[in-house]
Write a protein that holds these residues in place. Structure first.
Motif, PDB file in Angstrom:
ATOM      1  N   GLU A 101      -2.660   5.376  -4.256  1.00 31.55           N
ATOM      2  CA  GLU A 101      -2.760   6.031  -2.958  1.00 31.55           C
ATOM      3  C   GLU A 101      -1.636   5.587  -2.014  1.00 31.55           C
ATOM      4  OE1 GLU A 101      -4.508   8.474  -2.168  1.00 31.55           O
ATOM      5  OE2 GLU A 101      -6.165   8.516  -3.600  1.00 31.55           O
ATOM      6  N   VAL A 102      -1.343   4.292  -2.014  1.00 28.97           N
ATOM      7  CA  VAL A 102      -0.303   3.770  -1.124  1.00 28.97           C
ATOM      8  C   VAL A 102       1.066   4.327  -1.504  1.00 28.97           C
ATOM      9  CG1 VAL A 102       0.956   1.662  -0.486  1.00 28.97           C
ATOM     10  CG2 VAL A 102      -1.554   1.686  -0.467  1.00 28.97           C
ATOM     11  N   ALA A 103       1.313   4.476  -2.794  1.00 30.76           N
ATOM     12  CA  ALA A 103       2.611   4.980  -3.243  1.00 30.76           C
ATOM     13  C   ALA A 103       2.867   6.413  -2.788  1.00 30.76           C
ATOM     14  CB  ALA A 103       2.701   4.891  -4.772  1.00 30.76           C
ATOM     15  N   GLY A 104       1.796   7.141  -2.452  1.00 28.23           N
ATOM     16  CA  GLY A 104       1.944   8.543  -2.093  1.00 28.23           C
ATOM     17  C   GLY A 104       2.044   8.814  -0.606  1.00 28.23           C
ATOM     18  N   VAL A 105       2.116   7.751   0.227  1.00 29.41           N
ATOM     19  CA  VAL A 105       2.178   7.944   1.682  1.00 29.41           C
ATOM     20  C   VAL A 105       3.408   7.238   2.256  1.00 29.41           C
ATOM     21  CG1 VAL A 105      -0.333   8.166   1.857  1.00 29.41           C
ATOM     22  CG2 VAL A 105       0.744   5.920   2.179  1.00 29.41           C
ATOM     23  N   ASP A 106       3.662   7.498   3.535  1.00 29.84           N
ATOM     24  CA  ASP A 106       4.809   6.885   4.214  1.00 29.84           C
ATOM     25  C   ASP A 106       4.434   5.579   4.909  1.00 29.84           C
ATOM     26  OD1 ASP A 106       6.751   9.135   3.823  1.00 29.84           O
ATOM     27  OD2 ASP A 106       5.248  10.215   4.999  1.00 29.84           O
ATOM     28  N   LEU A 107       3.170   5.425   5.242  1.00 32.75           N
ATOM     29  CA  LEU A 107       2.741   4.306   6.074  1.00 32.75           C
ATOM     30  C   LEU A 107       1.250   4.113   5.904  1.00 32.75           C
ATOM     31  CD1 LEU A 107       3.995   3.700   9.664  1.00 32.75           C
ATOM     32  CD2 LEU A 107       1.547   3.722   9.274  1.00 32.75           C
ATOM     33  N   VAL A 108       0.773   2.868   6.091  1.00 29.56           N
ATOM     34  CA  VAL A 108      -0.638   2.549   5.869  1.00 29.56           C
ATOM     35  C   VAL A 108      -1.213   1.829   7.082  1.00 29.56           C
ATOM     36  CG1 VAL A 108      -2.258   1.251   4.428  1.00 29.56           C
ATOM     37  CG2 VAL A 108      -0.272   2.363   3.379  1.00 29.56           C
ATOM     38  N   LEU A 109      -2.434   2.207   7.459  1.00 34.45           N
ATOM     39  CA  LEU A 109      -3.186   1.497   8.497  1.00 34.45           C
ATOM     40  C   LEU A 109      -4.352   0.778   7.847  1.00 34.45           C
ATOM     41  CD1 LEU A 109      -1.568   3.383  10.424  1.00 34.45           C
ATOM     42  CD2 LEU A 109      -3.618   3.483  11.849  1.00 34.45           C
ATOM     43  N   ASP A 110      -4.409  -0.535   8.059  1.00 31.18           N
ATOM     44  CA  ASP A 110      -5.545  -1.318   7.571  1.00 31.18           C
ATOM     45  C   ASP A 110      -6.573  -1.410   8.684  1.00 31.18           C
ATOM     46  OD1 ASP A 110      -7.378  -3.049   6.552  1.00 31.18           O
ATOM     47  OD2 ASP A 110      -5.997  -4.723   6.251  1.00 31.18           O
ATOM     48  N   CYS A 111      -7.638  -0.636   8.554  1.00 33.40           N
ATOM     49  CA  CYS A 111      -8.732  -0.634   9.524  1.00 33.40           C
ATOM     50  C   CYS A 111     -10.010  -1.113   8.852  1.00 33.40           C
ATOM     51  CB  CYS A 111      -8.921   0.771  10.092  1.00 33.40           C
ATOM     52  SG  CYS A 111      -7.473   1.427  10.945  1.00 33.40           S
ATOM     53  N   SER A 112      -9.857  -1.956   7.830  1.00 29.49           N
ATOM     54  CA  SER A 112     -11.005  -2.472   7.091  1.00 29.49           C
ATOM     55  C   SER A 112     -11.624  -3.648   7.823  1.00 29.49           C
ATOM     56  CB  SER A 112     -10.580  -2.877   5.673  1.00 29.49           C
ATOM     57  OG  SER A 112      -9.667  -3.947   5.720  1.00 29.49           O
ATOM     58  N   ASP A 113     -12.678  -4.207   7.235  1.00 28.70           N
ATOM     59  CA  ASP A 113     -13.412  -5.282   7.914  1.00 28.70           C
ATOM     60  C   ASP A 113     -13.677  -6.479   7.015  1.00 28.70           C
ATOM     61  OD1 ASP A 113     -15.271  -4.261   6.162  1.00 28.70           O
ATOM     62  OD2 ASP A 113     -16.831  -3.917   7.664  1.00 28.70           O
ATOM     63  N   ASN A 114     -12.868  -6.624   5.939  1.00 25.18           N
ATOM     64  CA  ASN A 114     -13.095  -7.764   5.059  1.00 25.18           C
ATOM     65  C   ASN A 114     -11.775  -8.218   4.441  1.00 25.18           C
ATOM     66  OD1 ASN A 114     -12.975  -6.632   2.036  1.00 25.18           O
ATOM     67  ND2 ASN A 114     -13.937  -5.084   3.340  1.00 25.18           N
ATOM     68  N   PHE A 115     -11.690  -9.517   4.164  1.00 22.69           N
ATOM     69  CA  PHE A 115     -10.450 -10.098   3.668  1.00 22.69           C
ATOM     70  C   PHE A 115     -10.051  -9.607   2.276  1.00 22.69           C
ATOM     71  CE2 PHE A 115     -10.814 -13.481   6.991  1.00 22.69           C
ATOM     72  CZ  PHE A 115      -9.532 -13.330   7.503  1.00 22.69           C
ATOM     73  N   PRO A 116     -10.966  -9.480   1.303  1.00 19.28           N
ATOM     74  CA  PRO A 116     -10.522  -9.005  -0.021  1.00 19.28           C
ATOM     75  C   PRO A 116      -9.796  -7.656   0.049  1.00 19.28           C
ATOM     76  CG  PRO A 116     -12.724  -9.927  -0.179  1.00 19.28           C
ATOM     77  CD  PRO A 116     -12.402  -9.879   1.280  1.00 19.28           C
ATOM     78  N   THR A 117     -10.315  -6.730   0.860  1.00 20.91           N
ATOM     79  CA  THR A 117      -9.657  -5.434   0.999  1.00 20.91           C
ATOM     80  C   THR A 117      -8.303  -5.582   1.669  1.00 20.91           C
ATOM     81  OG1 THR A 117     -11.775  -4.272   1.120  1.00 20.91           O
ATOM     82  CG2 THR A 117      -9.854  -3.132   2.010  1.00 20.91           C
ATOM     83  N   ARG A 118      -8.215  -6.404   2.707  1.00 20.20           N
ATOM     84  CA  ARG A 118      -6.944  -6.595   3.422  1.00 20.20           C
ATOM     85  C   ARG A 118      -5.887  -7.194   2.510  1.00 20.20           C
ATOM     86  NH1 ARG A 118      -9.956  -9.341   8.591  1.00 20.20           N
ATOM     87  NH2 ARG A 118     -10.969  -7.444   9.375  1.00 20.20           N
ATOM     88  N   PHE A 119      -6.263  -8.201   1.717  1.00 17.07           N
ATOM     89  CA  PHE A 119      -5.294  -8.815   0.816  1.00 17.07           C
ATOM     90  C   PHE A 119      -4.850  -7.821  -0.256  1.00 17.07           C
ATOM     91  CE2 PHE A 119      -7.380 -12.959   2.124  1.00 17.07           C
ATOM     92  CZ  PHE A 119      -6.290 -13.413   2.837  1.00 17.07           C
TER      93      PHE A 119
END
Length: 250
Positions: A115-133
């Motif tokens: 998913e990340v490879a297919g976009v220009d930019l990413v917003l991390d609006c998650s609420d947990n460290f495993p997802t953020r890392f």
């Protein structure tokens, strides 16, 4: 750009560094928003209002009544609906020119990478460290800028990690070992706190896409709404970081 688009985006087109060319850049851009809760709600709505061409909305959770105090993309009528799909409907009502693609399943490392490879930019609006890392690793591998946000109680943080230029990255800021995020369900949160952070994330994303202003690249913005205080810390790359290798120190 047709007359209706000029009318819709006119106030934005007037800004230095935007103009019609900048507005077209937004229309040609694709952003991934991971998390459509308190942070992702205002971020998604402002990016849609600004005319970003496509928003990939990732969230495997459903709308609950307890969310509505702060998650403004959703309504009471959407209780029980998938958050990604609820946000997509709200965006369609706000700006039908924006394409949305809701992703309602939890993404593993391979899914995030795709998913990340297919976009220009990413917003991390998650609420947990495993997802953020995991998201930080995916952005580093794909060379995509990451706009990170977090909020709890009356406090918030925003940072930009531009993986096109190397570190510092999110892993330079927080160690994975023992990292544990506080939950709003336990500590509480003021609705406007997540609203401010999510809106700031949207602003940073637009600045990066348009090439205007000075993004928070390699800096951590810290908000204290209780004290009415805002300060910025400069981040240093960790030479031993397993993600960015400490390259591109800000």
């Amino acid at each position: 750009m047709n007359d209706e688009q000029l009318l819709r985006y006119g106030r934005q087109i007037l800004l230095d560094g935007v103009d019609i060319a900048g507005q077209q850049r937004l229309a040609d851009s694709r952003i991934l928003i991971l998390g459509l809760g308190g942070l992702g709600s205002p971020a998604a709505l402002y990016l849609a209002g600004a005319g970003v061409g496509e928003l990939v909305l990732v969230d495997d959770d459903v709308v609950e009544i307890s969310n509505l105090q702060r998650q403004i993309a959703h309504t009471t009528a959407e209780a029980g609906a998938a958050k990604a799909e609820s946000a997509a409907r709200r965006i369609a009502a706000l700006n039908p020119e924006v394409t949305t693609r809701p992703v309602t399943r939890r993404l593993d490392e391979a899914g995030l990478a795709a998913e990340v490879a297919g976009v220009d930019l990413v917003l991390d609006c998650s609420d947990n460290f495993p997802t953020r890392f995991a998201l930080n690793r995916a952005c580093a591998a794909a060379g995509r800028p990451l706009v990170s946000g977090a909020a709890i109680r009356l406090e918030g943080q925003v940072a930009v990690f531009d993986h096109r230029t190397g570190g510092p990255c999110y892993r330079c800021l927080y160690r994975e070992e023992g990292a544990e995020a506080e939950r709003c369900s336990e500590a509480g949160v003021l609705g406007p706190a997540v609203g401010i952070v999510g809106s700031w994330q949207a602003a940073e994303a637009l600045k990066l896409l348009l090439g205007v202003g000075t993004p928070l690249t390699g800096r951590l913005l810290m908000l204290d709404l209780a004290a009415g205080d805002c300060r910025t810390l400069t981040l240093r790359a960790d030479p031993a970081c397993p993600v960015c290798g400490g390259h591109g120190d800000a």
